[in-house]
Scaffold this motif. Structure first.
Motif, PDB file in Angstrom:
ATOM      1  N   LEU A 140      36.046 -36.481  25.456  1.00 22.17           N
ATOM      2  CA  LEU A 140      36.106 -36.694  26.903  1.00 22.17           C
ATOM      3  C   LEU A 140      37.501 -36.362  27.438  1.00 22.17           C
ATOM      4  CD1 LEU A 140      34.213 -37.820  29.117  1.00 22.17           C
ATOM      5  CD2 LEU A 140      35.337 -40.018  28.775  1.00 22.17           C
ATOM      6  N   SER A 141      38.526 -36.785  26.705  1.00 16.09           N
ATOM      7  CA  SER A 141      39.903 -36.515  27.136  1.00 16.09           C
ATOM      8  C   SER A 141      40.156 -35.017  27.180  1.00 16.09           C
ATOM      9  CB  SER A 141      40.912 -37.140  26.182  1.00 16.09           C
ATOM     10  OG  SER A 141      40.448 -38.325  25.649  1.00 16.09           O
ATOM     11  N   LEU A 142      39.696 -34.313  26.139  1.00 13.85           N
ATOM     12  CA  LEU A 142      39.924 -32.861  26.106  1.00 13.85           C
ATOM     13  C   LEU A 142      39.149 -32.188  27.248  1.00 13.85           C
ATOM     14  CD1 LEU A 142      39.872 -32.148  22.269  1.00 13.85           C
ATOM     15  CD2 LEU A 142      41.829 -31.963  23.815  1.00 13.85           C
ATOM     16  N   ALA A 143      37.949 -32.699  27.513  1.00 15.94           N
ATOM     17  CA  ALA A 143      37.150 -32.122  28.606  1.00 15.94           C
ATOM     18  C   ALA A 143      37.868 -32.276  29.937  1.00 15.94           C
ATOM     19  CB  ALA A 143      35.775 -32.794  28.654  1.00 15.94           C
ATOM     20  N   LEU A 188      42.522 -14.733  31.239  1.00  9.18           N
ATOM     21  CA  LEU A 188      42.605 -15.668  30.125  1.00  9.18           C
ATOM     22  C   LEU A 188      41.631 -15.258  29.028  1.00  9.18           C
ATOM     23  CD1 LEU A 188      43.819 -18.503  29.195  1.00  9.18           C
ATOM     24  CD2 LEU A 188      41.645 -19.432  29.995  1.00  9.18           C
ATOM     25  N   ASP A 189      42.111 -15.329  27.787  1.00 10.88           N
ATOM     26  CA  ASP A 189      41.247 -15.041  26.641  1.00 10.88           C
ATOM     27  C   ASP A 189      40.408 -16.290  26.348  1.00 10.88           C
ATOM     28  OD1 ASP A 189      40.007 -14.529  24.280  1.00 10.88           O
ATOM     29  OD2 ASP A 189      41.807 -13.827  23.228  1.00 10.88           O
ATOM     30  N   TRP A 190      39.208 -16.339  26.892  1.00  8.68           N
ATOM     31  CA  TRP A 190      38.384 -17.555  26.772  1.00  8.68           C
ATOM     32  C   TRP A 190      37.998 -17.845  25.330  1.00  8.68           C
ATOM     33  CZ3 TRP A 190      37.640 -21.656  29.593  1.00  8.68           C
ATOM     34  CH2 TRP A 190      37.862 -21.585  30.975  1.00  8.68           C
ATOM     35  N   GLY A 191      37.744 -16.788  24.557  1.00 12.89           N
ATOM     36  CA  GLY A 191      37.356 -16.992  23.156  1.00 12.89           C
ATOM     37  C   GLY A 191      38.426 -17.746  22.401  1.00 12.89           C
ATOM     38  N   SER A 248      40.766 -22.726  20.234  1.00  8.82           N
ATOM     39  CA  SER A 248      41.886 -23.663  20.168  1.00  8.82           C
ATOM     40  C   SER A 248      41.433 -25.071  20.523  1.00  8.82           C
ATOM     41  CB  SER A 248      42.980 -23.237  21.137  1.00  8.82           C
ATOM     42  OG  SER A 248      43.521 -22.006  20.716  1.00  8.82           O
ATOM     43  N   TYR A 249      40.552 -25.159  21.505  1.00 11.31           N
ATOM     44  CA  TYR A 249      40.025 -26.477  21.864  1.00 11.31           C
ATOM     45  C   TYR A 249      39.304 -27.107  20.673  1.00 11.31           C
ATOM     46  CZ  TYR A 249      41.043 -27.373  26.740  1.00 11.31           C
ATOM     47  OH  TYR A 249      41.684 -27.696  27.897  1.00 11.31           O
ATOM     48  N   PHE A 250      38.547 -26.279  19.969  1.00 11.79           N
ATOM     49  CA  PHE A 250      37.841 -26.776  18.787  1.00 11.79           C
ATOM     50  C   PHE A 250      38.856 -27.301  17.759  1.00 11.79           C
ATOM     51  CE2 PHE A 250      35.985 -25.838  14.531  1.00 11.79           C
ATOM     52  CZ  PHE A 250      34.997 -26.810  14.560  1.00 11.79           C
ATOM     53  N   GLY A 251      39.920 -26.507  17.566  1.00 11.63           N
ATOM     54  CA  GLY A 251      40.974 -26.928  16.639  1.00 11.63           C
ATOM     55  C   GLY A 251      41.650 -28.197  17.110  1.00 11.63           C
ATOM     56  N   ALA A 252      41.854 -28.303  18.425  1.00 19.12           N
ATOM     57  CA  ALA A 252      42.495 -29.500  18.981  1.00 19.12           C
ATOM     58  C   ALA A 252      41.636 -30.730  18.704  1.00 19.12           C
ATOM     59  CB  ALA A 252      42.693 -29.328  20.485  1.00 19.12           C
ATOM     60  N   HIS A 303      48.190 -26.563   9.642  1.00 20.70           N
ATOM     61  CA  HIS A 303      46.817 -26.104   9.830  1.00 20.70           C
ATOM     62  C   HIS A 303      46.481 -25.926  11.283  1.00 20.70           C
ATOM     63  CE1 HIS A 303      45.860 -26.470   5.635  1.00 20.70           C
ATOM     64  NE2 HIS A 303      46.798 -27.397   5.661  1.00 20.70           N
ATOM     65  N   PHE A 304      47.174 -26.732  12.089  1.00 21.81           N
ATOM     66  CA  PHE A 304      46.886 -26.606  13.494  1.00 21.81           C
ATOM     67  C   PHE A 304      47.562 -25.380  14.079  1.00 21.81           C
ATOM     68  CE2 PHE A 304      47.102 -27.762  17.967  1.00 21.81           C
ATOM     69  CZ  PHE A 304      45.741 -27.886  18.159  1.00 21.81           C
ATOM     70  N   GLY A 305      48.641 -24.919  13.441  1.00 23.03           N
ATOM     71  CA  GLY A 305      49.339 -23.722  13.909  1.00 23.03           C
ATOM     72  C   GLY A 305      48.391 -22.536  14.024  1.00 23.03           C
ATOM     73  N   ASN A 306      47.572 -22.346  12.976  1.00 22.41           N
ATOM     74  CA  ASN A 306      46.613 -21.242  13.006  1.00 22.41           C
ATOM     75  C   ASN A 306      45.635 -21.403  14.162  1.00 22.41           C
ATOM     76  OD1 ASN A 306      47.754 -20.313  10.676  1.00 22.41           O
ATOM     77  ND2 ASN A 306      46.296 -21.438   9.379  1.00 22.41           N
ATOM     78  N   ILE A 307      45.124 -22.650  14.273  1.00 23.05           N
ATOM     79  CA  ILE A 307      44.062 -22.873  15.235  1.00 23.05           C
ATOM     80  C   ILE A 307      44.554 -22.701  16.662  1.00 23.05           C
ATOM     81  CG2 ILE A 307      42.314 -24.505  15.990  1.00 23.05           C
ATOM     82  CD1 ILE A 307      42.412 -25.730  13.198  1.00 23.05           C
ATOM     83  N   SER A 308      45.819 -23.093  16.921  1.00 21.62           N
ATOM     84  CA  SER A 308      46.301 -22.997  18.300  1.00 21.62           C
ATOM     85  C   SER A 308      46.474 -21.539  18.723  1.00 21.62           C
ATOM     86  CB  SER A 308      47.618 -23.760  18.467  1.00 21.62           C
ATOM     87  OG  SER A 308      48.664 -22.995  17.928  1.00 21.62           O
ATOM     88  N   ARG A 309      46.534 -20.635  17.748  1.00 23.66           N
ATOM     89  CA  ARG A 309      46.567 -19.222  18.104  1.00 23.66           C
ATOM     90  C   ARG A 309      45.177 -18.692  18.394  1.00 23.66           C
ATOM     91  NH1 ARG A 309      50.703 -19.293  14.254  1.00 23.66           N
ATOM     92  NH2 ARG A 309      49.309 -18.824  12.535  1.00 23.66           N
ATOM     93  N   GLY A 310      44.187 -19.577  18.224  1.00 23.37           N
ATOM     94  CA  GLY A 310      42.813 -19.168  18.507  1.00 23.37           C
ATOM     95  C   GLY A 310      42.102 -18.629  17.290  1.00 23.37           C
TER      96      GLY A 310
END
Lengths: 252, 307
Positions: free
Chosen positions: A112-115, A130-133, A138-142, A214-221
């Protein structure tokens, strides 16, 4: 199905309990304000001339550091402080079901917070391309990283009957977990101990086990299966510890 | 229904329960008595599977609390000491939550909740937030939570503590009513409560079971039976004469009033009246006093202090 139902009932009650009083809304406002404030002001979004949320996600671990302990501190400690843990754990509900119920409630609140921060990518997409993909990845990683933070907060909450203690202790543990894999920390360690040959292996292992790496990778999408597995393992181990703790605490 | 055998529990070096053995039949109301710290709450925590024992066993309806805790939890309803509740939710929400966890099917849930609200007389406050309720209502909410699944065994830890006299009477009536088809184990340290609600009382002292009996029987078998006697124009020399009766252990004189402590556990009125007639004393009052439960309780639970 019959095993899941009590878990969902508990998760639903916990999730609701944040919004019976204004406290849940306060946390949400805090999260949105802090993450956006850091991104737009501290990260100098307006000077960068780039339509990307990488800066926003880069700040996120530091926001989580305070936000996740804030909303998870009461999950167990409040039950213990009030004594309601005695009624809860004498219902036909296993420790695993109880821990899962609490964890799912936390995940719900996290989602909910992320939404609530979707205004950011929406705004960016209006001013540029914006690159939505990559953003959604990144949201998934977050979300995955939040789950790991939450598992820590939940575990720490079960150690005490005092919410403030749970809050401070969670922040401390999470801070250490962030620092273990932080690039600057890794760099410092490898330069200082370069003369020790075995140490490069230790540094490598440390950088792998840190939350940030591990989050470094994900934040790059980029979603790497290894990073997903890492989060899942961390969550599983912590929840398992939580179950174990609840069992041993019954002896006292 | 409940079989407890050699139950022992230590907290570190402190022994909270030591080889406690008792059994409770179906439909019995049991009072668990004892001073604070005697092991009442510990016993209840073990029976409800909240806490494992160090040795011995507790079996409820054929299910061992350590082997089949889930089955035990399904059969038992528990009201913990000091009645912990979630204060932010309404009475109905709290009851629906317990019903859901208890696995009561969605269709029957509302019916079960309505029934228990009716039984515990919570209709007037069912939509109120629990934090706003008075102590008496909160206690009934706790009881309703414990009973929503119509358990065969009810374990109530000090259900009357903190209530006013009317509320205590209501609660005891409810317990008596429940005892018709349920096994009820409730703890208290108010003896009068146990006297008129329980089929049996168990008295614990320092973790040891020191009595297991019907309240009236307990009093009858105890020491301290008395004859109370009023003799007109009493004089102190009468004490010596009274002491010649072989069942009189001790005499106390309060003016014309005499208290004779008897070794016989029955009414010695006839013998005493006959004796006084022979002595030519004018007896204006003669009564027999059984020891009350307070005296029995003090006698049983202080024994440990002397050691």
């Amino acid at each position: 199905m019959n095993r899941i139902r009590p878990v969902l009932a508990l998760a639903q009650r916990e999730l609701r309990s944040w919004f019976i009083t204004p406290v849940g809304y306060v946390y949400l406002v805090f999260f949105v304000a802090l993450s956006n404030g850091l991104f737009f002001v501290l990260n100098r979004f307006f000077d960068m001339g780039q339509v990307s949320m990488r800066g926003w996600f880069g700040m996120l671990p530091w926001v989580y550091l305070f936000f996740v302990p804030a909303f998870s501190m009461g999950l167990w400690s409040e039950e213990k402080g009030r004594g309601t843990i005695e009624t809860l754990l004498t219902l036909p509900l296993s420790e695993w079901q109880a821990v899962l119920g609490k964890f799912l409630a936390g995940l719900g609140f996290l989602a909910l917070s992320l939404a609530c921060t979707f205004t950011v990518p929406y705004t960016l997409s209006q001013v540029g391309n914006l690159d939505w993909g990559a953003t959604l990845a990144s949201y998934f990683g977050a979300f995955l990283m939040g789950a790991a933070f939450l598992a820590v907060g939940l575990l720490v909450s079960s150690l005490t009957r005092n919410q403030v203690v749970a809050f401070i202790l969670s922040i401390t543990v999470l801070f250490v977990m962030i620092m273990i894999g932080h690039p600057q920390m890794i760099m410092m360690l490898s330069t200082h101990f370069a003369h020790l040959s075995f140490f490069s292996g230790v540094v490598h292992w440390l950088s792998w086990s840190g939350l940030i790496t591990h989050f470094g990778n994900i934040s790059r999408g980029v979603i790497d299966t290894r990073d997903v597995i890492y989060s899942a393992v961390v969550v599983f181990v912590l929840l398992h510890l939580n179950v174990h703790l609840l069992r041993t605490q019954r002896w006292k | 229904m409940v079989e407890v055998r050699d139950l022992t529990k230590n907290y570190g070096k402190f022994t909270a329960l030591q080889n406690v053995t008792f059994s409770v039949g179906k439909g019995q109301v049991i009072g668990l008595l004892g001073p604070n710290g005697a092991g009442k709450t510990t016993t209840m925590k073990i029976l409800t599977t909240f806490m494992p024992q160090c040795a011995g066993s507790a079996v409820i309806g054929g299910n061992d609390t350590r082997v089949n805790p889930m089955e035990v939890r399904r059969m038992v309803g528990y009201l913990p000491e000091s009645n912990p509740l979630n204060l932010e939710v309404t009475v109905l929400e709290a009851l629906h939550f317990v019903a859901k966890i208890r696995g009561i099917a969605p269709k029957e849930r509302s019916k079960a909740v309505a029934k228990i609200v009716d039984m515990c007389r919570l209709q007037s406050v069912q939509k109120k937030v629990i934090g706003q309720l008075s102590k008496g209502f909160r206690q009934r909410v706790g009881l309703a939570q414990a009973m929503i699944h119509d358990p065969q065994v009810l374990v109530l830890d000090e259900p009357t503590s903190g209530l006013d006299p009317n509320q205590i009477a209501d609660m005891l009536n409810l317990i008596k009513e429940l005892g018709r088809d349920k096994t009820v184990i409730h703890s208290t340290h108010i003896l009068a409560e146990a006297e008129d609600t329980c089929d049996r009382v168990l008295i614990l002292s320092r973790g040891v079971l020191v009595a297991d009996s019907h309240p009236a029987k307990l009093a009858r078998n105890a020491q301290g039976h008395q004859m109370v006697l009023r003799i007109e124009n009493s004089n102190p020399e009468m004490a010596q004469k009274l002491s010649t009766l072989d069942w009189v252990q001790n005499t106390e004189q309060y003016g014309d009033l005499w208290h004779l402590y008897s070794s016989e556990k029955r009414d010695m009125g006839k013998e005493l009246a006959e004796f006084c007639r022979v002595q030519n004393w004018l007896v204006s009052e003669l009564a027999y006093k059984e020891p009350n439960l307070e005296q029995v309780f003090a006698h049983l639970t202080r024994r440990g202090d002397a050691q």
